[in-house]
Write a protein that holds these residues in place. Structure first.
Motif, mmCIF file in Angstrom:
data_model
loop_
_atom_site.group_PDB
_atom_site.id
_atom_site.type_symbol
_atom_site.label_atom_id
_atom_site.label_comp_id
_atom_site.label_asym_id
_atom_site.label_seq_id
_atom_site.Cartn_x
_atom_site.Cartn_y
_atom_site.Cartn_z
ATOM 1 N N LYS A 60 115.793 11.610 56.436
ATOM 2 C CA LYS A 60 116.435 11.114 57.664
ATOM 3 C C LYS A 60 117.204 12.210 58.397
ATOM 4 C CE LYS A 60 116.827 6.548 55.562
ATOM 5 N NZ LYS A 60 117.727 5.503 55.046
ATOM 6 N N ALA A 61 116.600 13.401 58.411
ATOM 7 C CA ALA A 61 117.164 14.525 59.160
ATOM 8 C C ALA A 61 118.587 14.853 58.710
ATOM 9 C CB ALA A 61 117.094 14.236 60.655
ATOM 10 N N THR A 62 119.481 15.151 59.651
ATOM 11 C CA THR A 62 120.850 15.519 59.282
ATOM 12 C C THR A 62 121.621 14.356 58.677
ATOM 13 O OG1 THR A 62 121.474 15.119 61.597
ATOM 14 C CG2 THR A 62 121.059 17.402 60.953
ATOM 15 N N SER A 88 116.785 18.903 69.020
ATOM 16 C CA SER A 88 117.057 18.983 67.581
ATOM 17 C C SER A 88 117.327 20.414 67.150
ATOM 18 C CB SER A 88 115.870 18.426 66.793
ATOM 19 O OG SER A 88 115.710 17.045 67.023
ATOM 20 N N LEU A 89 116.529 21.348 67.660
ATOM 21 C CA LEU A 89 116.712 22.745 67.270
ATOM 22 C C LEU A 89 118.036 23.299 67.775
ATOM 23 C CD1 LEU A 89 113.094 24.181 67.737
ATOM 24 C CD2 LEU A 89 114.249 23.575 65.602
ATOM 25 N N GLY A 127 113.854 23.499 59.771
ATOM 26 C CA GLY A 127 114.048 22.329 60.614
ATOM 27 C C GLY A 127 112.879 22.173 61.573
ATOM 28 N N ILE A 128 112.240 21.009 61.547
ATOM 29 C CA ILE A 128 111.121 20.720 62.433
ATOM 30 C C ILE A 128 111.629 19.808 63.536
ATOM 31 C CG2 ILE A 128 108.727 19.934 62.557
ATOM 32 C CD1 ILE A 128 108.720 19.995 59.453
ATOM 33 N N GLY A 129 111.606 20.270 64.778
ATOM 34 C CA GLY A 129 112.154 19.457 65.846
ATOM 35 C C GLY A 129 111.823 19.999 67.216
ATOM 36 N N THR A 149 112.763 16.808 59.046
ATOM 37 C CA THR A 149 112.138 16.488 60.327
ATOM 38 C C THR A 149 113.164 15.761 61.176
ATOM 39 O OG1 THR A 149 111.215 14.478 59.308
ATOM 40 C CG2 THR A 149 109.787 16.392 59.447
ATOM 41 N N SER A 150 113.306 16.196 62.431
ATOM 42 C CA SER A 150 114.362 15.654 63.278
ATOM 43 C C SER A 150 113.806 15.283 64.644
ATOM 44 C CB SER A 150 115.482 16.682 63.438
ATOM 45 O OG SER A 150 116.554 16.164 64.185
ATOM 46 N N GLY A 151 114.428 14.300 65.292
ATOM 47 C CA GLY A 151 113.961 13.843 66.593
ATOM 48 C C GLY A 151 112.856 12.823 66.459
ATOM 49 N N GLY A 152 112.138 12.585 67.549
ATOM 50 C CA GLY A 152 111.056 11.613 67.536
ATOM 51 C C GLY A 152 109.927 12.049 66.611
ATOM 52 N N ASP A 153 109.253 11.061 66.014
ATOM 53 C CA ASP A 153 108.136 11.408 65.133
ATOM 54 C C ASP A 153 106.913 11.776 65.968
ATOM 55 O OD1 ASP A 153 107.817 8.559 65.894
ATOM 56 O OD2 ASP A 153 106.025 8.694 64.650
ATOM 57 N N CYS A 154 105.955 12.393 65.316
ATOM 58 C CA CYS A 154 104.685 12.716 65.954
ATOM 59 C C CYS A 154 103.676 13.044 64.872
ATOM 60 C CB CYS A 154 104.816 13.882 66.929
ATOM 61 S SG CYS A 154 105.207 15.468 66.150
ATOM 62 N N ALA A 155 102.423 13.091 65.238
ATOM 63 C CA ALA A 155 101.379 13.464 64.290
ATOM 64 C C ALA A 155 101.528 14.940 63.915
ATOM 65 C CB ALA A 155 100.007 13.209 64.903
#
Length: 359
Positions: free
Chosen positions: A43-45, A119-120, A113-115, A11-17
């Motif tokens: 912690k992403a990359t 991020s993508l 990759g979730i972003g 997971t990358s970038g800001g968090d969200c629900a």
């Protein structure tokens, strides 16, 4: 049955629900349906830069309680472009090869990759450079990723903002005040527009539509003349001042939007005489239990991403279109961000309801 694979997810970038719901869906589908191994990259990359790479094995037991959990168990970051990574000594270093090496050290066959669009874009550049088999899943509370109609986290953010508006109506009416709710929206006004309509706001301000303070004040005065002594205004944090200045919170090293609510409150009080107060919703919109729609979207996206890996269709992002999951080339998805259409259905709806948009 496709050959056994070992896949990674980050997971990358800001968090969200909804992020944990994606992790759950990917793991359940990969393990239960295909018999694959899943590694969650922490912690992403940044986790792929660590030596050894920082990752955790994911199985059904570990993810089964994640459906409603906010945040991400893998951690995330929205700092440090790996192609120009800021070091502690003040230098900037290209660390992209370290990330690619980390991917290879984990012996992964593919990476999910979730972003958001930023991020993508970075993940795709890494994938192109290092031969990484990448699948993207769009998430952003701003809902501004191109092509997909919905991104994970948006619906929950709108629900939270709408609930805030619902609550503000009562205190605004009790004191005959103008209450301004400042919501997130880095580039696009989707949260403000959707929540404003759903919450019965009287004024909605988004960056896609320019405004004049006098128009807002006139709307407030017309309501007062009809005996409606209070007004609710919803404003996206990306809205500029009337003269076009971008407002930022200057005590951060990077750009953080904020302050437009207070600016508008001062202008409205000065030019209309209305007693005005501001509520900044902030990171509340990112947290908490995800909405049912975000859980469904996360589950559908997670399963679709695993199926794309099984079909060996890489360099694609899953998307929601016409009430179904599709997939599109990542390059096409991130080419343009999806702003609010000033001539679109929701803007016309707001105008038809008598909501002032400031123009």
């Amino acid at each position: 049955m496709p050959e056994r694979k070992r896949i990674g997810i980050l997971t990358s970038g800001g968090d969200c629900a909804g992020l944990n719901a994606v992790i759950r869906a990917v793991t359940r589908c990969a393990v239960d349906v295909y018999g694959w191994e899943v590694l969650g990259i922490c912690k992403a990359t940044h986790g792929l830069m660590t030596r050894p790479p920082e990752a955790m094995p994911l199985d059904i037991t570990k993810v089964d309680s994640l459906l409603t959990m906010g945040g991400t168990i893998l951690g995330t970051t929205n700092k440090g472009d790996p192609f120009a990574f800021p070091m502690s000594d003040g230098t900037v270093v290209d660390r992209s090869t370290e990330i690619i090496e980390g991917y290879n050290q984990l012996d992964l066959d593919a990476l999910i990759g979730i972003g958001g669009d930023g991020s993508l874009a970075i993940l795709r550049k890494l994938a192109q450079q290092g031969g990484i088999n990448l699948i993207g899943i769009p998430k952003t509370i701003d809902n501004d990723v191109g092509i997909t109609e919905r991104s994970i986290g948006f619906d929950t953010a709108v629900n939270i903002a709408t609930e805030a508006i619902d609550r503000l109506h009562f205190t605004a009416a009790s004191h005959s005040r103008v209450l301004i709710l400042e919501v997130m929206g880095r580039d696009a006004g989707h949260i403000a527009l959707n929540a404003g309509i759903a919450g019965g706001a009287n004024i909605i301000m988004i960056p896609e539509i320019s405004y004049k303070i006098e128009n807002i004040c006139d709307h407030i005065k017309k309501r007062q003349a009809r005996g409606q002594d209070y007004s609710i205004a919803v404003v996206s944090e990306a809205v500029c001042t009337e003269s076009g200045d971008v407002l930022e919170q200057g005590h951060f090293a990077d750009c953080r939007l904020g302050g437009i609510g207070q600016y508008l409150a001062e202008q409205i009080t000065e030019k209309s005489g209305a007693e005005t107060r501001v509520t900044v919703l902030g990171h509340t919109q990112r947290g908490g239990i995800s909405s049912p729609l975000d859980r469904i979207l996360a589950s559908a996206f997670g399963v679709a991403a695993v199926n794309l890996i099984a079909e060996e269709k890489y360099d694609r992002m899953v998307a929601w279109h016409d009430r179904m999951v599709t997939s599109v080339p990542i390059a096409d998805a991130i080419k343009d961000y999806c702003a609010v259409d000033p001539e679109g259905t929701l803007v016309k709806t707001a105008r038809g309801l008598g909501i002032c948009l400031g123009d």
